[in-house]
Write an enzyme that holds these catalytic residues in place. Structure first.
Site, PDB file in Angstrom:
ATOM      1  N   ASP A   1     -15.112   6.637 -18.524  1.00 56.33           N
ATOM      2  CA  ASP A   1     -15.892   5.862 -19.465  1.00 56.33           C
ATOM      3  C   ASP A   1     -16.692   4.864 -18.612  1.00 56.33           C
ATOM      4  O   ASP A   1     -16.370   4.668 -17.431  1.00 56.33           O
ATOM      5  CB  ASP A   1     -14.931   5.138 -20.426  1.00 56.33           C
ATOM      6  CG  ASP A   1     -15.653   4.194 -21.346  1.00 56.33           C
ATOM      7  OD1 ASP A   1     -16.711   4.570 -21.875  1.00 56.33           O
ATOM      8  OD2 ASP A   1     -15.162   3.061 -21.546  1.00 56.33           O
ATOM      9  N   LEU A   2     -17.733   4.262 -19.166  1.00 54.33           N
ATOM     10  CA  LEU A   2     -18.521   3.302 -18.384  1.00 54.33           C
ATOM     11  C   LEU A   2     -18.191   1.844 -18.733  1.00 54.33           C
ATOM     12  O   LEU A   2     -17.641   1.106 -17.901  1.00 54.33           O
ATOM     13  CB  LEU A   2     -20.021   3.559 -18.618  1.00 54.33           C
ATOM     14  CG  LEU A   2     -20.976   2.494 -18.082  1.00 54.33           C
ATOM     15  CD1 LEU A   2     -20.991   2.489 -16.562  1.00 54.33           C
ATOM     16  CD2 LEU A   2     -22.382   2.713 -18.610  1.00 54.33           C
ATOM     17  N   ASP A   3     -18.524   1.457 -19.991  1.00 53.59           N
ATOM     18  CA  ASP A   3     -18.373   0.056 -20.398  1.00 53.59           C
ATOM     19  C   ASP A   3     -16.896  -0.337 -20.419  1.00 53.59           C
ATOM     20  O   ASP A   3     -16.121   0.207 -21.207  1.00 53.59           O
ATOM     21  CB  ASP A   3     -18.970  -0.145 -21.802  1.00 53.59           C
ATOM     22  CG  ASP A   3     -20.469   0.132 -21.844  1.00 53.59           C
ATOM     23  OD1 ASP A   3     -21.188  -0.424 -21.007  1.00 53.59           O
ATOM     24  OD2 ASP A   3     -20.908   0.908 -22.713  1.00 53.59           O
TER      25      ASP A   3
ATOM     26  N   THR B   1     -19.431  -4.459 -18.853  1.00 55.68           N
ATOM     27  CA  THR B   1     -20.461  -4.582 -19.883  1.00 55.68           C
ATOM     28  C   THR B   1     -19.872  -4.663 -21.293  1.00 55.68           C
ATOM     29  O   THR B   1     -20.567  -5.080 -22.220  1.00 55.68           O
ATOM     30  CB  THR B   1     -21.443  -3.394 -19.789  1.00 55.68           C
ATOM     31  OG1 THR B   1     -20.687  -2.254 -19.391  1.00 55.68           O
ATOM     32  CG2 THR B   1     -22.542  -3.659 -18.799  1.00 55.68           C
TER      33      THR B   1
ATOM     34  N   LYS C   1     -15.205  -0.955 -29.634  1.00 55.02           N
ATOM     35  CA  LYS C   1     -15.235  -0.417 -28.268  1.00 55.02           C
ATOM     36  C   LYS C   1     -15.294   1.109 -28.285  1.00 55.02           C
ATOM     37  O   LYS C   1     -14.503   1.758 -28.962  1.00 55.02           O
ATOM     38  CB  LYS C   1     -14.011  -0.879 -27.473  1.00 55.02           C
ATOM     39  CG  LYS C   1     -14.103  -2.342 -27.062  1.00 55.02           C
ATOM     40  CD  LYS C   1     -12.972  -2.705 -26.124  1.00 55.02           C
ATOM     41  CE  LYS C   1     -13.038  -4.159 -25.713  1.00 55.02           C
ATOM     42  NZ  LYS C   1     -11.846  -4.571 -24.953  1.00 55.02           N
ATOM     43  N   GLY C   2     -16.225   1.652 -27.532  1.00 52.39           N
ATOM     44  CA  GLY C   2     -16.356   3.105 -27.427  1.00 52.39           C
ATOM     45  C   GLY C   2     -17.167   3.729 -28.547  1.00 52.39           C
ATOM     46  O   GLY C   2     -17.494   4.905 -28.510  1.00 52.39           O
TER      47      GLY C   2
ATOM     48  N   ARG D   1     -23.828   2.861 -31.158  1.00 53.83           N
ATOM     49  CA  ARG D   1     -24.552   1.668 -31.617  1.00 53.83           C
ATOM     50  C   ARG D   1     -24.619   1.591 -33.140  1.00 53.83           C
ATOM     51  O   ARG D   1     -24.236   0.585 -33.742  1.00 53.83           O
ATOM     52  CB  ARG D   1     -25.965   1.693 -31.015  1.00 53.83           C
ATOM     53  CG  ARG D   1     -26.651   0.359 -31.041  1.00 53.83           C
ATOM     54  CD  ARG D   1     -28.036   0.468 -30.414  1.00 53.83           C
ATOM     55  NE  ARG D   1     -27.998   0.980 -29.054  1.00 53.83           N
ATOM     56  CZ  ARG D   1     -29.044   1.461 -28.389  1.00 53.83           C
ATOM     57  NH1 ARG D   1     -30.235   1.481 -28.975  1.00 53.83           N
ATOM     58  NH2 ARG D   1     -28.933   1.917 -27.159  1.00 53.83           N
TER      59      ARG D   1
ATOM     60  N   SER E   1     -19.890   8.292 -21.483  1.00 56.31           N
ATOM     61  CA  SER E   1     -20.074   7.015 -22.172  1.00 56.31           C
ATOM     62  C   SER E   1     -20.909   7.220 -23.423  1.00 56.31           C
ATOM     63  O   SER E   1     -21.870   7.991 -23.408  1.00 56.31           O
ATOM     64  CB  SER E   1     -20.809   6.037 -21.248  1.00 56.31           C
ATOM     65  OG  SER E   1     -21.227   4.898 -21.989  1.00 56.31           O
ATOM     66  N   ALA E   2     -20.550   6.486 -24.485  1.00 55.66           N
ATOM     67  CA  ALA E   2     -21.322   6.549 -25.734  1.00 55.66           C
ATOM     68  C   ALA E   2     -22.647   5.803 -25.593  1.00 55.66           C
ATOM     69  O   ALA E   2     -23.487   5.856 -26.483  1.00 55.66           O
ATOM     70  CB  ALA E   2     -20.507   5.926 -26.853  1.00 55.66           C
ATOM     71  N   SER E   3     -22.823   5.108 -24.468  1.00 60.89           N
ATOM     72  CA  SER E   3     -23.986   4.233 -24.325  1.00 60.89           C
ATOM     73  C   SER E   3     -25.256   4.955 -23.894  1.00 60.89           C
ATOM     74  O   SER E   3     -25.268   5.694 -22.910  1.00 60.89           O
ATOM     75  CB  SER E   3     -23.693   3.132 -23.314  1.00 60.89           C
ATOM     76  OG  SER E   3     -24.861   2.385 -23.077  1.00 60.89           O
TER      77      SER E   3
ATOM     78  N   ASN F   1     -27.571   3.399 -22.689  1.00 63.22           N
ATOM     79  CA  ASN F   1     -27.999   2.630 -21.516  1.00 63.22           C
ATOM     80  C   ASN F   1     -27.250   3.065 -20.258  1.00 63.22           C
ATOM     81  O   ASN F   1     -27.426   2.454 -19.188  1.00 63.22           O
ATOM     82  CB  ASN F   1     -27.735   1.131 -21.751  1.00 63.22           C
ATOM     83  CG  ASN F   1     -28.587   0.554 -22.876  1.00 63.22           C
ATOM     84  OD1 ASN F   1     -29.810   0.542 -22.785  1.00 63.22           O
ATOM     85  ND2 ASN F   1     -27.956   0.103 -23.949  1.00 63.22           N
TER      86      ASN F   1
ATOM     87  N   LYS G   1     -16.790   8.643 -30.403  1.00 63.09           N
ATOM     88  CA  LYS G   1     -15.369   8.562 -30.115  1.00 63.09           C
ATOM     89  C   LYS G   1     -14.734   7.880 -31.337  1.00 63.09           C
ATOM     90  O   LYS G   1     -15.381   6.989 -31.882  1.00 63.09           O
ATOM     91  CB  LYS G   1     -15.129   7.681 -28.865  1.00 63.09           C
ATOM     92  CG  LYS G   1     -15.764   8.256 -27.586  1.00 63.09           C
ATOM     93  CD  LYS G   1     -15.657   7.254 -26.436  1.00 63.09           C
ATOM     94  CE  LYS G   1     -16.421   7.756 -25.220  1.00 63.09           C
ATOM     95  NZ  LYS G   1     -16.414   6.826 -24.083  1.00 63.09           N
TER      96      LYS G   1
ATOM     97  N   GLU H   1     -10.250   5.365 -19.782  1.00 65.57           N
ATOM     98  CA  GLU H   1     -10.827   4.660 -20.926  1.00 65.57           C
ATOM     99  C   GLU H   1     -10.219   3.268 -21.116  1.00 65.57           C
ATOM    100  O   GLU H   1      -9.035   3.063 -20.862  1.00 65.57           O
ATOM    101  CB  GLU H   1     -10.526   5.447 -22.212  1.00 65.57           C
ATOM    102  CG  GLU H   1     -11.637   6.356 -22.658  1.00 65.57           C
ATOM    103  CD  GLU H   1     -12.846   5.620 -23.244  1.00 65.57           C
ATOM    104  OE1 GLU H   1     -12.762   4.391 -23.452  1.00 65.57           O
ATOM    105  OE2 GLU H   1     -13.859   6.266 -23.482  1.00 65.57           O
ATOM    106  N   ASP H   2     -11.033   2.342 -21.624  1.00 60.69           N
ATOM    107  CA  ASP H   2     -10.522   1.003 -21.951  1.00 60.69           C
ATOM    108  C   ASP H   2     -10.416   0.794 -23.463  1.00 60.69           C
ATOM    109  O   ASP H   2     -10.030  -0.283 -23.899  1.00 60.69           O
ATOM    110  CB  ASP H   2     -11.446  -0.080 -21.368  1.00 60.69           C
ATOM    111  CG  ASP H   2     -12.788  -0.107 -22.068  1.00 60.69           C
ATOM    112  OD1 ASP H   2     -13.349   0.975 -22.318  1.00 60.69           O
ATOM    113  OD2 ASP H   2     -13.271  -1.208 -22.386  1.00 60.69           O
TER     114      ASP H   2
HETATM  115  C1  BG6 Z   1     -19.867   2.246 -25.597  1.00 61.69           C
HETATM  116  C2  BG6 Z   1     -19.447   0.823 -25.813  1.00 61.69           C
HETATM  117  O1  BG6 Z   1     -19.629   2.599 -24.264  1.00 61.69           O
HETATM  118  O2  BG6 Z   1     -21.253   2.408 -25.874  1.00 61.69           O
HETATM  119  C3  BG6 Z   1     -19.833   0.359 -27.214  1.00 61.69           C
HETATM  120  O3  BG6 Z   1     -18.033   0.729 -25.638  1.00 61.69           O
HETATM  121  C4  BG6 Z   1     -21.323   0.580 -27.450  1.00 61.69           C
HETATM  122  O4  BG6 Z   1     -19.511  -1.005 -27.349  1.00 61.69           O
HETATM  123  C5  BG6 Z   1     -21.639   2.066 -27.202  1.00 61.69           C
HETATM  124  O5  BG6 Z   1     -21.672   0.238 -28.780  1.00 61.69           O
HETATM  125  C6  BG6 Z   1     -23.116   2.372 -27.392  1.00 61.69           C
HETATM  126  O6  BG6 Z   1     -23.854   1.691 -26.413  1.00 61.69           O
HETATM  127  P1  BG6 Z   1     -25.429   1.483 -26.420  1.00 61.69           P
HETATM  128  O7  BG6 Z   1     -25.692   0.880 -25.048  1.00 61.69           O
HETATM  129  O8  BG6 Z   1     -26.048   2.840 -26.570  1.00 61.69           O
HETATM  130  O9  BG6 Z   1     -25.759   0.578 -27.547  1.00 61.69           O
HETATM  131 MG    MG Z   2     -15.346   1.452 -22.756  1.00 60.69          MG
END
Ligand code: BG6
Ligand code: MG
Length: 219
Positions: free
Chosen positions: A10-12, A18, A46-47, A50, A117-119, A121, A148, A172-173
């Site tokens: 996982d990333l964040d 982050t 978490k995880g 958005r 990662s779900a992010s 970014n 997730k 994972e956190d």
């Molecule tokens: C996950 C985070 O990795 O990514 C969440 O744990 C976050 O908190 C999700 O909402 C989506 O991230 P982003 O950067 O696409 O808004």
């Molecule tokens: Mg995480």
């Protein structure tokens, strides 16, 4: 496990902290619509993607029905812009302790790596941390339909790695992340609070405890 062939990160909150900035940005967004969130509630975010995070906050504050899709999209963008402002200066020294030496250890042992990662970014953050090249694959969060704890993202990582679940571990956190790993049939390593991450196969207090030997012992 006889041999570990793949580690999925996982990333964040696992590679860098982050997760703290996601929390601060959501707290600020929630405040704008009269909702107060705390760290305990934040564990539910978490995880989570958005838009799903925004909907959880609105539901928590009893305001889910008050906004249409366009307004929700504007709110999610507002949070993301604030979050991006908060992390503009992110740099290699923001990588959590032990992560780089763990990646070195994995490389030496020929273990393949992916980021799940779900992010959206994730790529930008990994580039800013100057560790994008350390990972064989980064799952594109935009391609993932189910947040997730659905296993979709970890299954996608296995597909990219061309490995089966039994020779991999996931890190994972977040409780939702651990359930996502387990749902994909992968062994789960939690990083953080053992009470919150109770579904993990093993929980480490912090990333500085990451060692290949510990993961291989997860038979
Ligand atoms: C996950 C985070 O990795 O990514 C969440 O744990 C976050 O908190 C999700 O909402 C989506 O991230 P982003 O950067 O696409 O808004
Ligand atoms: Mg995480």
């Amino acid at each position: 496990m006889e041999k570990l062939d793949g580690v999925i990160f996982d990333l964040d909150g696992v590679i860098t902290d982050t997760a703290e900035y996601h929390y601060r940005a959501w707290k600020e967004l929630a405040k704008q619509v009269g909702i107060t969130i705390n760290r305990e509630f934040n564990e539910n975010l978490k995880g989570v993607s958005r838009m799903d995070s925004l909907e959880r906050i609105l539901a928590y504050g009893g305001r889910l029905g008050d906004f249409n899709d366009e307004e929700k999209s504007e709110m999610a963008n507002w949070k993301n812009e604030l979050y991006k402002e908060m992390i503009t200066d992110i740099k290699p020294t923001d990588i959590l302790p032990g992560v780089v030496s763990f990646l070195d250890e994995l490389k030496m042992a020929g273990v393949r790596t992916a980021v799940a990662s779900a992010s959206k970014n994730a790529e930008t953050i990994l580039e800013a941390l100057k560790i994008r090249d350390r990972f064989d694959f980064v799952v594109d969060a935009a391609e993932i339909k189910n947040s997730k704890p659905d296993p979709e993202i970890f299954l996608k990582a296995l597909e990219l790695l061309e490995l089966s679940a039994d020779v991999c571990v996931g890190l994972e956190d977040a409780a939702a992340g651990i359930d996502s790993i387990k749902g994909a049939g992968i062994r789960a390593v939690g990083i953080g609070d053992a009470k919150i991450l109770s579904h993990a196969d093993i929980v480490l207090e912090g990333t500085e405890q990451l060692r290949l030997k510990t993961l291989e012992a997860l038979a």
